[in-house]
Design a protein around this motif. Sequence first.
Motif, PDB file in Angstrom:
ATOM      1  N   GLY A   1       7.500  11.200 -11.547  1.00 15.21           N
ATOM      2  CA  GLY A   1       6.398  11.624 -10.691  1.00 15.21           C
ATOM      3  C   GLY A   1       6.730  12.967 -10.083  1.00 15.21           C
ATOM      4  N   ARG A   2       5.943  13.373  -9.100  1.00 13.77           N
ATOM      5  CA  ARG A   2       6.082  14.722  -8.572  1.00 13.77           C
ATOM      6  C   ARG A   2       5.824  14.745  -7.077  1.00 13.77           C
ATOM      7  NH1 ARG A   2       2.362  19.301 -11.106  1.00 13.77           N
ATOM      8  NH2 ARG A   2       0.917  17.679 -10.453  1.00 13.77           N
ATOM      9  N   LEU A   3       6.627  15.520  -6.370  1.00 16.99           N
ATOM     10  CA  LEU A   3       6.355  15.783  -4.969  1.00 16.99           C
ATOM     11  C   LEU A   3       6.017  17.272  -4.861  1.00 16.99           C
ATOM     12  CD1 LEU A   3       6.841  14.593  -1.875  1.00 16.99           C
ATOM     13  CD2 LEU A   3       8.652  16.273  -1.980  1.00 16.99           C
ATOM     14  N   ILE A   4       4.862  17.549  -4.281  1.00 14.64           N
ATOM     15  CA  ILE A   4       4.414  18.932  -4.161  1.00 14.64           C
ATOM     16  C   ILE A   4       4.552  19.372  -2.713  1.00 14.64           C
ATOM     17  CG2 ILE A   4       2.447  20.491  -4.470  1.00 14.64           C
ATOM     18  CD1 ILE A   4       1.489  18.370  -6.620  1.00 14.64           C
TER      19      ILE A   4
ATOM     20  N   ARG B   1       0.183  10.053  -9.380  1.00 11.93           N
ATOM     21  CA  ARG B   1       1.635  10.142  -9.564  1.00 11.93           C
ATOM     22  C   ARG B   1       2.241  11.214  -8.674  1.00 11.93           C
ATOM     23  NH1 ARG B   1       3.981   9.385 -15.524  1.00 11.93           N
ATOM     24  NH2 ARG B   1       3.688   7.145 -15.623  1.00 11.93           N
ATOM     25  N   ASP B   2       1.419  11.898  -7.894  1.00 13.79           N
ATOM     26  CA  ASP B   2       1.918  12.995  -7.066  1.00 13.79           C
ATOM     27  C   ASP B   2       1.871  12.634  -5.586  1.00 13.79           C
ATOM     28  OD1 ASP B   2       2.136  14.413  -9.381  1.00 13.79           O
ATOM     29  OD2 ASP B   2       0.413  15.721  -8.999  1.00 13.79           O
ATOM     30  N   LEU B   3       2.866  13.132  -4.872  1.00  9.66           N
ATOM     31  CA  LEU B   3       2.849  13.127  -3.413  1.00  9.66           C
ATOM     32  C   LEU B   3       2.740  14.576  -2.979  1.00  9.66           C
ATOM     33  CD1 LEU B   3       5.844  10.748  -2.645  1.00  9.66           C
ATOM     34  CD2 LEU B   3       3.468  10.275  -2.090  1.00  9.66           C
TER      35      LEU B   3
ATOM     36  N   SER C   1       0.870  -1.179   0.000  1.00  7.08           N
ATOM     37  CA  SER C   1       0.000   0.000   0.000  1.00  7.08           C
ATOM     38  C   SER C   1       0.907   1.230   0.000  1.00  7.08           C
ATOM     39  CB  SER C   1      -0.909  -0.010   1.228  1.00  7.08           C
ATOM     40  OG  SER C   1      -1.699   1.157   1.247  1.00  7.08           O
ATOM     41  N   PRO C   2       1.509   1.544  -1.157  1.00  5.30           N
ATOM     42  CA  PRO C   2       2.528   2.601  -1.184  1.00  5.30           C
ATOM     43  C   PRO C   2       1.935   3.967  -0.877  1.00  5.30           C
ATOM     44  CG  PRO C   2       2.263   1.575  -3.373  1.00  5.30           C
ATOM     45  CD  PRO C   2       1.234   0.978  -2.472  1.00  5.30           C
ATOM     46  N   GLY C   3       2.797   4.897  -0.522  1.00  7.87           N
ATOM     47  CA  GLY C   3       2.344   6.264  -0.288  1.00  7.87           C
ATOM     48  C   GLY C   3       2.912   6.841   0.989  1.00  7.87           C
ATOM     49  N   LEU C   4       2.307   7.947   1.409  1.00  9.28           N
ATOM     50  CA  LEU C   4       2.783   8.689   2.577  1.00  9.28           C
ATOM     51  C   LEU C   4       2.201   8.124   3.856  1.00  9.28           C
ATOM     52  CD1 LEU C   4       2.598  12.502   1.752  1.00  9.28           C
ATOM     53  CD2 LEU C   4       4.657  11.147   2.138  1.00  9.28           C
TER      54      LEU C   4
ATOM     55  N   ALA D   1       7.641   8.069   3.299  1.00  8.79           N
ATOM     56  CA  ALA D   1       7.101   7.870   1.951  1.00  8.79           C
ATOM     57  C   ALA D   1       7.582   6.524   1.422  1.00  8.79           C
ATOM     58  CB  ALA D   1       7.540   8.998   1.026  1.00  8.79           C
ATOM     59  N   TYR D   2       6.636   5.609   1.223  1.00  5.63           N
ATOM     60  CA  TYR D   2       6.972   4.294   0.660  1.00  5.63           C
ATOM     61  C   TYR D   2       6.675   4.332  -0.839  1.00  5.63           C
ATOM     62  CZ  TYR D   2       7.650   2.559   5.322  1.00  5.63           C
ATOM     63  OH  TYR D   2       8.140   2.367   6.595  1.00  5.63           O
ATOM     64  N   ILE D   3       7.714   4.151  -1.628  1.00  7.70           N
ATOM     65  CA  ILE D   3       7.592   4.269  -3.076  1.00  7.70           C
ATOM     66  C   ILE D   3       8.070   2.966  -3.712  1.00  7.70           C
ATOM     67  CG2 ILE D   3       8.390   5.518  -5.120  1.00  7.70           C
ATOM     68  CD1 ILE D   3       8.629   8.004  -3.352  1.00  7.70           C
ATOM     69  N   LEU D   4       7.214   2.411  -4.577  1.00 10.01           N
ATOM     70  CA  LEU D   4       7.539   1.151  -5.248  1.00 10.01           C
ATOM     71  C   LEU D   4       7.852   1.436  -6.713  1.00 10.01           C
ATOM     72  CD1 LEU D   4       7.649  -1.981  -4.988  1.00 10.01           C
ATOM     73  CD2 LEU D   4       5.279  -1.983  -5.805  1.00 10.01           C
ATOM     74  N   ALA D   5       9.081   1.120  -7.114  1.00  8.76           N
ATOM     75  CA  ALA D   5       9.481   1.288  -8.507  1.00  8.76           C
ATOM     76  C   ALA D   5       9.180   0.015  -9.273  1.00  8.76           C
ATOM     77  CB  ALA D   5      10.967   1.627  -8.586  1.00  8.76           C
ATOM     78  N   ARG D   6       8.658   0.174 -10.475  1.00 10.13           N
ATOM     79  CA  ARG D   6       8.326  -0.979 -11.313  1.00 10.13           C
ATOM     80  C   ARG D   6       8.358  -0.520 -12.762  1.00 10.13           C
ATOM     81  NH1 ARG D   6       2.418  -2.115  -9.174  1.00 10.13           N
ATOM     82  NH2 ARG D   6       2.589  -3.824 -10.636  1.00 10.13           N
TER      83      ARG D   6
END
Length: 171
Positions: free
Chosen positions: A166-169, A97-99, A65-68, A79-84
């Motif tokens: 992706g983007r981090l705001i 695609r944004d955090l 369950s990726p995300g913040l 922040a758990y981010i899964l690259a694929r």
Amino acid sequence: MTTSKPTFHVDPYERNWLILSAVMLVVFIGAVSVAGYALGIQVPGPEQRVDPNTVATDPNSPWSSPGLREIVPGERYDAYILARIWRFDVSPDPAIRDLEVPLGATVTFYVTSMDVQHGFVLENTNLNVQVVPGQVSSLTVTFDTPGEYNFICHEYCGSGHAVMFGRLIVK
Ligand code: CUA
């Protein structure tokens, strides 16, 4: 019979190079210390090991369950981010695609890959890591400047490599 005192002779050239080498060592240790302690530059290393075959599906895996994760509201986040191939999952919803984090937040990133080797670089920060299947890459960044920080995959990972971003705001 006279006894001669042994003398220790060092050629001036050799002596000067020895002195220069010692000075360079001191300068390098100083530079590494300033970088690490004053500028906060961190060397990325594997934080932990995971099984890339189950990291996305095991319910005990945070990357299922990726995300913040809000640790301290407004201040500390994980922040758990899964690259694929070929995207970064930053939410259970793959369309996202944004955090987004509040200004001043300190975010610890935990990035891993479920397939091949990727990279993760976040612009205008010192966050720049390899993302190796089976390993977790982790770095912590404090965001004191509002704006949009793009992140991209910077290790070639196949035909979709160029669209892996992706983007981090921060606001
Ligand atoms: Cu993932 Cu390049």
